[in-house]
Enzyme design. Structure first.
Site, mmCIF file in Angstrom:
data_model
loop_
_atom_site.group_PDB
_atom_site.id
_atom_site.type_symbol
_atom_site.label_atom_id
_atom_site.label_comp_id
_atom_site.label_asym_id
_atom_site.label_seq_id
_atom_site.Cartn_x
_atom_site.Cartn_y
_atom_site.Cartn_z
ATOM 1 C CG PHE A 81 -11.140 -6.812 -32.766
ATOM 2 C CD1 PHE A 81 -12.541 -7.389 -32.539
ATOM 3 C CD2 PHE A 81 -10.674 -6.535 -31.684
ATOM 4 C CE1 PHE A 81 -13.203 -7.446 -31.483
ATOM 5 C CE2 PHE A 81 -11.197 -6.730 -30.294
ATOM 6 C CZ PHE A 81 -12.601 -7.170 -30.232
ATOM 7 C CG ASP A 152 -4.025 -5.014 -35.308
ATOM 8 O OD1 ASP A 152 -3.615 -6.174 -35.183
ATOM 9 O OD2 ASP A 152 -5.041 -4.404 -35.033
ATOM 10 C CG HIS A 155 -6.531 -11.024 -38.371
ATOM 11 N ND1 HIS A 155 -7.810 -10.733 -39.024
ATOM 12 C CD2 HIS A 155 -7.127 -10.723 -37.221
ATOM 13 C CE1 HIS A 155 -8.539 -9.917 -38.471
ATOM 14 N NE2 HIS A 155 -8.297 -10.209 -37.169
ATOM 15 C CD GLN A 178 -9.825 -14.399 -29.689
ATOM 16 O OE1 GLN A 178 -9.190 -14.270 -30.810
ATOM 17 N NE2 GLN A 178 -10.940 -14.930 -29.621
ATOM 18 C CE LYS A 181 -7.229 -12.447 -33.598
ATOM 19 N NZ LYS A 181 -8.364 -12.603 -32.923
ATOM 20 N NE ARG A 210 9.754 -4.733 -10.782
ATOM 21 C CZ ARG A 210 8.525 -5.461 -10.820
ATOM 22 N NH1 ARG A 210 7.766 -6.038 -11.932
ATOM 23 N NH2 ARG A 210 7.721 -5.731 -9.614
ATOM 24 C CE1 TYR A 217 8.012 -4.693 -4.678
ATOM 25 C CE2 TYR A 217 10.100 -5.739 -3.309
ATOM 26 C CZ TYR A 217 8.579 -5.771 -3.767
ATOM 27 O OH TYR A 217 7.850 -7.013 -3.412
ATOM 28 N NE ARG A 227 4.991 -9.336 -14.344
ATOM 29 C CZ ARG A 227 4.755 -8.450 -13.459
ATOM 30 N NH1 ARG A 227 5.488 -7.423 -13.471
ATOM 31 N NH2 ARG A 227 4.240 -8.976 -12.311
HETATM 32 C C1 LIG Z 1 -7.338 -7.189 -36.184
HETATM 33 C C2 LIG Z 1 -7.095 -7.252 -34.628
HETATM 34 N N1 LIG Z 1 -6.363 -6.211 -33.958
HETATM 35 C C3 LIG Z 1 -6.499 -6.669 -32.295
HETATM 36 C C4 LIG Z 1 -7.173 -7.537 -31.761
HETATM 37 C C5 LIG Z 1 -7.047 -7.402 -30.452
HETATM 38 O O1 LIG Z 1 -6.580 -8.739 -29.898
HETATM 39 P P1 LIG Z 1 -6.985 -9.437 -28.472
HETATM 40 O O2 LIG Z 1 -8.501 -9.805 -28.490
HETATM 41 O O3 LIG Z 1 -6.096 -10.227 -28.037
HETATM 42 O O4 LIG Z 1 -7.108 -8.256 -27.517
HETATM 43 C C6 LIG Z 1 -7.844 -8.325 -32.607
HETATM 44 C C7 LIG Z 1 -8.896 -9.600 -31.842
HETATM 45 O O5 LIG Z 1 -9.409 -10.242 -32.451
HETATM 46 C C8 LIG Z 1 -7.922 -8.182 -34.141
HETATM 47 O O6 LIG Z 1 -8.606 -8.920 -34.566
#
Ligand SMILES: Cc1ncc(COP(=O)(O)O)c(C=O)c1O
Length: 378
Positions: A81, A152, A155, A178, A181, A210, A217, A227
């Site tokens: 992605f 990353d 998935h 997301q 997922k 923080r 603050y 967050r």
């Molecule tokens: C391999 C990969 N990295 C990063 C992301 C980004 O995630 P998000 O959609 O939560 O921003 C995705 C989202 O589909 C993804 O498939």
């Protein structure tokens, strides 16, 4: 066809959401946030979890914490992605795109070796579709060349290599929650790490700079606000209870579907290394062997039969319009380019269907393959 919809929710989500709704802490760290961070990090075999509002900013946060920026190169697979690569560019560094392996669809360690330069600072390894990349080899390369390894694992919730879970090999692992997922809260993300210093810095940057024990603050780092809300954490805690059983079901159904189609030579499924001891099966990925256009024909026939199917990404990452303008380096990627033309995936909800439906899916794929348009046998 009785393919389940996604996401799924039940009384547990409603109960936990109600608890947040009735509390005074919808944002600003409802206790569910810490509970989820700790449970999820432990599940992925890491010490710390730093949640954020999606899996794009978690990648940006990781690069920020590691001080990666202008003048640095970060190696990434050409298939992922877009956030895997744009996170690097947004940090001011340069993505270097390398090819994937023919069988696993994952970053090819040999291509990583070939892409190293004096500017290389890090590698972002993606576990594509939930199938672990050769993380042992990626770790070795990073160790040998003093590079930072970021996973990353958007998935790969629950995916394992020799019993060790995704996200626990690199300095940090980034996950997305997301909507589509396997663990989801509409939007959401987390970084997991076992590096105390990294965790402290990431937590602080994601919370406006923080630090624990200081006043609300008082801001010690150039931070921002990433967050997660209590509502998202409530949904994630409830979804998390179902994840192990869903992984078991998807794995069993992936085995069954491949078994039912074992004589279909025109489809080559994504291979997983013998070291892969668990696969989230976020995507069931395959390649179509046949004349030009065979994948598109398969895709339209399978879709018409009621099976959700995606004809892969339309571009390698570097062929996206953004990277015609934004600087990057590309090492020849013939397999990634081929995948754009011949690969497809079924989303994980297909693998949550009952056995009758899985048999119907297999029949639909079989009849699409044997249709005149695709068959290369006659
Ligand atoms: C391999 C990969 N990295 C990063 C992301 C980004 O995630 P998000 O959609 O939560 O921003 C995705 C989202 O589909 C993804 O498939």
């Amino acid at each position: 066809m009785n393919i389940p919809s996604w996401p799924v929710a039940g009384e547990r989500e409603a109960e936990l959401l109600r608890m947040v709704l009735e509390s005074p802490q919808w944002g600003g760290f409802h206790p569910f946030v810490a509970e989820f961070e700790q449970s999820f990090a432990a599940y992925q075999h890491a010490t710390h979890g730093i949640s954020a509002f999606n899996g794009t900013v978690t990648l940006e946060l990781a690069l920020n914490v590691l001080g990666i920026g202008p003048g640095d190169e970060v190696i990434v697979p050409a298939i992922s992605f877009v956030s895997t690569a744009t996170a690097i560019s947004r940090a001011g560094a340069t993505p270097v795109f390398v090819d994937i392996e023919q069988d696993s669809f994952n970053i090819d360690p040999e291509r990583v070796r070939g892409a190293l330069s004096p500017k290389t600072r890090a590698v972002i390894a993606v576990h594509f579709g939930g199938t672990m990349c050769n993380i042992a080899e990626m770790s070795r390369i990073c160790r040998e060349h003093n590079l930072l390894l970021i996973e990353d694992a958007a998935h790969a919730q629950g995916s394992e290599w020799n019993g060790r879970r995704a996200g626990s090999f690199g300095v940090a692992g980034s996950f997305s929650f997301q909507n589509g997922k396997v663990l989801c809260s509409g939007e959401g993300g987390i970084l997991v790490t076992s590096d105390d210093k990294f965790a402290e810095s990431a937590r602080s940057i994601a919370n406006c700079g923080r630090i624990p024990g200081a006043s609300f603050y008082e801001h010690h780092r150039l931070g921002t606000n990433f967050r997660l809300t209590g509502f998202q954490a409530a949904v994630l805690l409830a979804q998390f209870e179902r994840l192990p059983e869903q992984i078991r079901q998807r794995s069993a159904n992936a085995r069954l579907l491949k078994h039912l189609l074992r004589d279909i030579e025109e489809i080559v499924w994504q291979a997983q290394a013998p070291e892969v001891s668990q696969n989230s099966f976020y995507l069931l990925i395959g390649r179509v062997r046949g004349p030009s256009g065979a994948r598109d024909a398969l895709h339209s026939k399978v879709t018409a039969a009621g099976v959700p199917c995606t004809p892969f990404y339309p571009h390698t990452l570097f062929a996206n319009p953004v990277f015609q303008r934004v600087p990057c380096r590309v090492i020849a990627c013939p397999i990634a380019e081929q995948s754009i033309r011949d690969a497809f995936w079924l989303p994980h909800r297909v693998l949550l269907a009952n056995e009758t439906t899985i048999r119907e899916v297999a029949a639909a794929v079989r009849s699409a393959v044997t249709a005149e348009l695709i068959s290369t046998r006659c």
